[in-house]
Design a protein around this motif. Structure first.
Motif, mmCIF file in Angstrom:
data_model
loop_
_atom_site.group_PDB
_atom_site.id
_atom_site.type_symbol
_atom_site.label_atom_id
_atom_site.label_comp_id
_atom_site.label_asym_id
_atom_site.label_seq_id
_atom_site.Cartn_x
_atom_site.Cartn_y
_atom_site.Cartn_z
ATOM 1 N N ASP A 187 -11.885 106.674 66.638
ATOM 2 C CA ASP A 187 -12.303 108.062 66.852
ATOM 3 C C ASP A 187 -11.332 108.760 67.810
ATOM 4 O O ASP A 187 -10.979 109.942 67.618
ATOM 5 C CB ASP A 187 -13.714 108.113 67.440
ATOM 6 C CG ASP A 187 -14.775 107.684 66.430
ATOM 7 O OD1 ASP A 187 -14.459 107.715 65.215
ATOM 8 O OD2 ASP A 187 -15.895 107.343 66.853
ATOM 9 N N SER A 188 -10.888 108.044 68.820
ATOM 10 C CA SER A 188 -9.926 108.631 69.768
ATOM 11 C C SER A 188 -8.606 108.947 69.080
ATOM 12 O O SER A 188 -8.012 110.014 69.300
ATOM 13 C CB SER A 188 -9.701 107.665 70.931
ATOM 14 O OG SER A 188 -8.733 108.173 71.820
ATOM 15 N N MET A 189 -8.135 108.024 68.207
ATOM 16 C CA MET A 189 -6.885 108.255 67.487
ATOM 17 C C MET A 189 -7.024 109.443 66.542
ATOM 18 O O MET A 189 -6.117 110.274 66.407
ATOM 19 C CB MET A 189 -6.484 106.992 66.709
ATOM 20 C CG MET A 189 -5.921 105.887 67.589
ATOM 21 S SD MET A 189 -5.251 104.525 66.624
ATOM 22 C CE MET A 189 -6.759 103.758 66.054
ATOM 23 N N GLU A 190 -8.177 109.579 65.872
ATOM 24 C CA GLU A 190 -8.399 110.699 64.955
ATOM 25 C C GLU A 190 -8.411 112.027 65.720
ATOM 26 O O GLU A 190 -7.814 113.020 65.280
ATOM 27 C CB GLU A 190 -9.710 110.516 64.205
ATOM 28 C CG GLU A 190 -9.984 111.635 63.211
ATOM 29 C CD GLU A 190 -11.299 111.433 62.469
ATOM 30 O OE1 GLU A 190 -11.577 112.210 61.547
ATOM 31 O OE2 GLU A 190 -12.045 110.496 62.829
ATOM 32 N N SER A 191 -9.098 112.035 66.874
ATOM 33 C CA SER A 191 -9.159 113.250 67.677
ATOM 34 C C SER A 191 -7.778 113.682 68.147
ATOM 35 O O SER A 191 -7.407 114.866 68.057
ATOM 36 C CB SER A 191 -10.080 113.017 68.878
ATOM 37 O OG SER A 191 -10.068 114.129 69.739
#
Length: 430
Positions: free
Chosen positions: A248-252
């Protein structure tokens, strides 16, 4: 670097102007000297005619007068009385000019009919001709030749004057042209220095801003990229239950990078003049209502009061790109939300001024100091880095102004009466 380019361009311009001025000076000087030569020929003919008229009116000639004429006019007078040199001429040494005098008399006889042998001695009028002669060593002279009948016979008169101008005649003019050209070159060189500096200044400023833009963009891209790489490294060693958090952090951060790249591409299109709008008749009051409904939930979440003020009568349709003006309003509202503290108010307003539709976004936040009112439209500029959210890269207001400029409008910022800032979009009434 700026100074080096300025020096080189100034040197090149000065050299070019110097060559051009030199060529023009030589041409003008040649024309002027030719004019002086023509003037000298006219003066010679006038003086020689006056001398002939005086000789014709005299029974005897004064040696003193002849010598004075030669000295005053810079000429040589040779008179033969019935084929014999006048006593005045025998007193003076004309040996160096014998060939020149013979050449002048031969030309007068062959080309102008002034031959003492065939001249009618019974004529009561004298004949004369003015013409040039050139010696074997290419020296040119002006000549006045005359045959003058007298009671005692015939006077054969030759008056000579060098065609070349003397140094006393040429030097003042050459000094004048030389000094004028030098002064003109000096003035033009000084003007070129300042003109080139003024011409290079915006280029240097654009170069500086481009370097700053690249450096700022690299800095902004480095942060999300570092988060993505660190999250990816952590996800490889994390337990299966913890991996979604890193993904989720990488997508954000990836979406954040994509948003930044989109903004940079928009500005690049603007710089290249390839950014196009699709204008259509748009009801700005309706657009403002739609924007209000879109951001009203976000305002409640931030504990802000979002208000809207519209005129009683509907606004006339505005010829603009609805999507781009909506994007501009979103940028201004996001900016107002970021700087307005909880409990504050953001107000949307639309009205018609003299020649413009005016759409404004006002807040009662900290406001913008006067010395920063123009800087906030620079790329990657943040009025307060500490209070800026990570979603804001400092490109929004720059993009907003570019959009408004594409509509031939204006985007201004002023102080709100109750404190805060008012951003106003002015779109021309067509």
């Amino acid at each position: 670097m700026f100074k080096k380019v300025q020096v080189r361009l100034t040197f090149f311009c000065s050299l070019t102007m110097g060559v051009i001025l030199l060529i023009m000076t030589i041409i003008c000087l040649a024309v002027s000297e030719r004019s002086l030569g023509s003037q000298k020929e006219s003066v010679f003919c006038s003086n020689a005619s006056s001398i002939l008229s005086y000789i014709d009116s005299q029974q005897t000639l004064s040696h003193t007068w002849l010598a004075q004429m030669e000295h005053n006019y810079g000429i040589m007078i040779d008179i033969q009385d019935n084929g014999s040199p006048l006593f005045y001429n025998t007193l003076r040494s004309h040996e160096a000019s014998r060939g020149l005098l013979a050449l002048a008399r031969a030309k007068a006889a062959s080309e102008y009919g002034l031959d003492p042998e065939t001249f009618r001695r019974s004529s009561v009028l004298y004949q004369y001709e003015a013409f040039p002669v050139t010696t074997d060593d290419h020296v040119k002279y002006y000549v006045m030749a005359a045959l003058m009948p007298r009671k005692s016979g015939l006077l054969d008169i030759i008056i000579l004057c060098p065609a070349s101008l003397s140094a006393a005649q040429l030097m003042p003019q050459r000094l004048f042209f030389g000094a004028g050209s030098a002064a003109a070159w000096l003035i033009l060189s000084v003007l070129a220095w300042f003109f080139i500096a003024r011409m290079l200044r915006p280029i240097e400023e654009n170069r500086r801003r481009q370097i700053q833009f690249i450096a700022s963009a690299s800095h902004e891209l480095r942060s999300p990229l570092a988060v993505i790489l660190s999250s990816l490294s952590a996800a490889r060693t994390a337990a299966p239950g913890e991996q979604p958090r890193f993904f989720d952090s990488m997508e954000s951060e990836g979406q954040r990078m994509a948003h930044l790249i989109d903004d940079m591409l928009l500005l690049a299109s603007s710089d290249n003049k390839t950014w196009r709008i699709q204008p259509s008749r748009t009801e700005l009051d309706t657009l403002l209502l739609e924007t209000y409904e879109k951001y009203e939930p976000a305002a409640r979440e931030r504990k802000l009061h979002l208000q809207i003020s519209l005129p009683v009568e509907a606004l006339a349709p505005c010829l603009c790109d609805k999507e781009r003006i909506g994007q501009t309003l979103s940028i201004l509202i996001d900016n107002a939300f970021s700087y307005t503290p909880a409990g504050g108010t953001v107000r949307l307003c639309a009205e018609t001024l003299d020649k413009y539709f005016a759409v404004s976004v006002a807040d009662n936040g900290p406001g913008i100091p006067d010395d920063q009112k123009e800087k906030i439209f620079d790329r990657f500029y943040r009025a307060d880095d500490a209070r800026s959210s990570r979603e804001h890269f400092g490109l929004g207001l720059c993009i907003a102004r570019e959009i408004v400029l594409l509509h031939h409008g204006k985007l201004t910022v002023t102080d709100a009466p109750e404190g805060g800032a008012v951003f106003t979009i002015l779109l021309p009434v067509v």
